[in-house]
Design a protein around this motif. Structure first.
Motif, mmCIF file in Angstrom:
data_model
loop_
_atom_site.group_PDB
_atom_site.id
_atom_site.type_symbol
_atom_site.label_atom_id
_atom_site.label_comp_id
_atom_site.label_asym_id
_atom_site.label_seq_id
_atom_site.Cartn_x
_atom_site.Cartn_y
_atom_site.Cartn_z
ATOM 1 N N ASN A 21 0.810 -1.215 0.000
ATOM 2 C CA ASN A 21 0.000 0.000 0.000
ATOM 3 C C ASN A 21 0.846 1.269 0.000
ATOM 4 N N ARG A 22 2.170 1.109 -0.049
ATOM 5 C CA ARG A 22 3.063 2.251 -0.020
ATOM 6 C C ARG A 22 4.010 2.207 -1.213
ATOM 7 N N GLU A 23 4.287 3.384 -1.752
ATOM 8 C CA GLU A 23 5.254 3.469 -2.844
ATOM 9 C C GLU A 23 6.005 4.784 -2.747
ATOM 10 N N ILE A 24 7.231 4.788 -3.211
ATOM 11 C CA ILE A 24 8.033 6.004 -3.194
ATOM 12 C C ILE A 24 7.568 6.932 -4.320
ATOM 13 N N ALA A 25 7.296 8.179 -3.969
ATOM 14 C CA ALA A 25 6.899 9.166 -4.966
ATOM 15 C C ALA A 25 8.054 10.075 -5.352
ATOM 16 N N ALA A 26 8.971 10.305 -4.422
ATOM 17 C CA ALA A 26 10.124 11.178 -4.693
ATOM 18 C C ALA A 26 11.182 10.924 -3.645
ATOM 19 N N SER A 27 12.431 11.225 -3.987
ATOM 20 C CA SER A 27 13.514 11.088 -3.020
ATOM 21 C C SER A 27 14.642 12.038 -3.380
ATOM 22 N N SER A 28 15.470 12.310 -2.388
ATOM 23 C CA SER A 28 16.659 13.112 -2.672
ATOM 24 C C SER A 28 17.659 12.256 -3.439
ATOM 25 N N ARG A 29 18.593 12.895 -4.128
ATOM 26 C CA ARG A 29 19.531 12.149 -4.976
ATOM 27 C C ARG A 29 20.484 11.296 -4.156
ATOM 28 N N VAL A 30 20.818 11.794 -2.975
ATOM 29 C CA VAL A 30 21.712 11.051 -2.083
ATOM 30 C C VAL A 30 21.119 11.098 -0.685
ATOM 31 N N ILE A 31 21.141 9.947 -0.006
ATOM 32 C CA ILE A 31 20.609 9.874 1.360
ATOM 33 C C ILE A 31 21.696 9.365 2.288
ATOM 34 N N ASP A 32 21.855 10.049 3.421
ATOM 35 C CA ASP A 32 22.782 9.626 4.463
ATOM 36 C C ASP A 32 22.027 8.718 5.419
ATOM 37 N N LEU A 33 22.280 7.422 5.329
ATOM 38 C CA LEU A 33 21.555 6.466 6.158
ATOM 39 C C LEU A 33 22.011 6.479 7.612
ATOM 40 N N GLU A 86 10.287 18.825 -5.114
ATOM 41 C CA GLU A 86 11.031 20.070 -5.332
ATOM 42 C C GLU A 86 12.136 20.242 -4.289
ATOM 43 N N PHE A 87 11.816 19.955 -3.034
ATOM 44 C CA PHE A 87 12.799 20.130 -1.964
ATOM 45 C C PHE A 87 13.810 18.989 -1.926
ATOM 46 N N LEU A 88 13.386 17.788 -2.292
ATOM 47 C CA LEU A 88 14.288 16.643 -2.235
ATOM 48 C C LEU A 88 15.258 16.631 -3.408
ATOM 49 N N VAL A 89 14.767 16.856 -4.595
ATOM 50 C CA VAL A 89 15.607 16.781 -5.789
ATOM 51 C C VAL A 89 16.642 17.899 -5.811
ATOM 52 N N THR A 90 16.267 19.074 -5.320
ATOM 53 C CA THR A 90 17.207 20.198 -5.315
ATOM 54 C C THR A 90 18.190 20.138 -4.158
ATOM 55 N N GLY A 91 17.996 19.205 -3.245
ATOM 56 C CA GLY A 91 18.923 19.067 -2.131
ATOM 57 C C GLY A 91 18.652 19.991 -0.959
ATOM 58 N N LYS A 92 17.532 20.707 -0.967
ATOM 59 C CA LYS A 92 17.209 21.548 0.193
ATOM 60 C C LYS A 92 16.980 20.694 1.438
ATOM 61 N N LEU A 93 16.428 19.514 1.231
ATOM 62 C CA LEU A 93 16.225 18.546 2.300
ATOM 63 C C LEU A 93 16.594 17.170 1.766
ATOM 64 N N GLN A 94 16.974 16.265 2.656
ATOM 65 C CA GLN A 94 17.232 14.892 2.231
ATOM 66 C C GLN A 94 16.186 13.972 2.828
ATOM 67 N N GLY A 95 15.819 12.959 2.080
ATOM 68 C CA GLY A 95 14.831 12.006 2.551
ATOM 69 C C GLY A 95 13.974 11.505 1.428
ATOM 70 N N VAL A 96 12.746 11.116 1.762
ATOM 71 C CA VAL A 96 11.839 10.543 0.778
ATOM 72 C C VAL A 96 10.425 11.066 0.985
ATOM 73 N N CYS A 97 9.649 10.950 -0.067
ATOM 74 C CA CYS A 97 8.209 11.153 0.005
ATOM 75 C C CYS A 97 7.573 9.872 -0.514
ATOM 76 N N LEU A 98 6.698 9.282 0.273
ATOM 77 C CA LEU A 98 6.017 8.086 -0.178
ATOM 78 C C LEU A 98 4.522 8.318 -0.209
ATOM 79 N N VAL A 99 3.848 7.499 -0.963
ATOM 80 C CA VAL A 99 2.391 7.536 -1.055
ATOM 81 C C VAL A 99 1.842 6.404 -0.201
#
Length: 342
Positions: A21-33, A86-99
């Motif tokens: 029931n969940r899917e990734i809609a957007a993410s930052s280019r690099v994530i610090d785990l 917009e915020f993830l791809v440009t690097g303003k924030l890191q992380g993910v957006c899921l549906v």
């Protein structure tokens, strides 16, 4: 530091959102785990304000690295996802957006916290802010610093209303908008998750789902969660300086909306207390208490009329009435998709 490129096919992300029931809609280019802090944001049909929320997070004054997990809970419209991207791809924030395809308050919050814990295994502190709220510049630093200094399992802070209609500033004193505490220090419990920090240990102790799906459309899953934390012996701290502001649209300052809010608070109170009762006799006592409070609330409301405006004075009566209705199985459902107003 463990960095991974996030092309949406990375196995780590796939594992974190294995729920169909969940899917990734957007993410930052690099994530610090290896980040130790994650801010969770449930989102529903408020894209313009979400941009303000994310701007406030991107502007936090802290040396600490943190990630964000946003949950789009409108699987059809997906108005929040482009703003998140917009915020993830440009690097303003890191992380993910899921549906989260299953609609409802608790589904969205559970998706945020569960994904944050799975995707960021080193994270020990999880904060939450709503998509109609704005964090003050030192919010994250103050919340995390408090958790470190006190060892509290849960940290809360005030959510102060900012009314679109500035003609009724006195409404900030109404219980529907007034923070639970006005001081910094240890407190017996917090009640809402619009400004909170929860440790991973707290989630581990209570198990999944953290937010009971029986509160999905009523609301109050946060009150139930924190009540269970308290009953499990966890500690709470309030940080009055860690301010979040909430934009209150004009339709939420009407007499009818505030009355309905009181009814919902009463229904939540009954549901939480009835659930916590361990036996049929205990549940019967809760039922009797809720019904018994109705005549007492009339007296209290009448007394408040001498010193408060009618919309404030009526609050105890509406809460008691909402609890009485809930005791007979009648509850509002403000978090159904067609009815959401908060």
């Amino acid at each position: 530091m463990t960095l991974i490129p996030t092309d949406l096919t990375a196995s780590r992300i796939s594992d974190a959102v294995c729920d169909p029931n969940r899917e990734i809609a957007a993410s930052s280019r690099v994530i610090d785990l290896s980040v130790g802090i994650v801010v969770c944001i449930p989102c529903f049909r408020r894209p313009q304000h979400l941009r303000l929320t994310l701007d406030s997070l991107a502007s936090q004054r802290t040396p600490r690295s943190f990630a964000v997990v946003m949950v789009e809970n409108d699987a059809a419209g997906r108005e929040s996802a482009p703003v998140a991207a917009e915020f993830l791809v440009t690097g303003k924030l890191q992380g993910v957006c899921l549906v989260e395809k299953q609609q409802g308050n608790c589904h969205a919050i559970n998706a945020a916290f569960e994904t944050a814990q799975a995707l960021f295994p080193a994270a020990t502190r999880f904060l939450m802010i709503d998509d109609d709220e704005i964090a003050s510049p030192d919010w994250l630093e103050l919340m995390v610093r408090t958790a470190e200094a006190t060892g509290a399992d849960v940290v809360g802070g005030p959510v102060l209303p900012v009314f679109d209609d500035g003609s009724q500033p006195w409404l900030s004193r109404h219980p529907a908008f007034c923070p639970a505490y006005d001081y910094t220090g240890a407190v017996p419990q917090i009640y809402g998750c619009g400004n909170c920090l929860i440790t991973r240990a707290a989630f581990d102790r209570l198990g999944k789902p953290a937010f009971d799906l029986r509160f999905n459309f009523l609301g109050g899953g946060d009150c139930d969660f924190f009540t269970r934390c308290r009953n499990a012996g966890m500690t709470f701290h309030w940080t009055a300086e860690a301010v979040i502001t909430e934009t209150v649209p004009q339709n939420r300052t009407s007499f009818s909306w505030i009355a309905k809010r009181g009814l919902r608070i009463g229904a939540i109170n009954y549901r939480v207390q009835s659930k916590a009762a361990q036996s049929a006799a205990a549940r019967a006592r809760v039922f009797a208490q809720m019904i018994g409070r109705l005549p007492l609330s009339l007296v209290r409301s009448a007394r408040l009329l001498t010193s408060s405006k009618a919309v404030i004075a009526m609050h105890p009566m509406m809460v008691a009435l909402g609890a009485a209705f809930a005791a007979f199985g009648v509850e509002p459902k403000p978090y159904e998709a067609s009815k959401i107003v908060s």
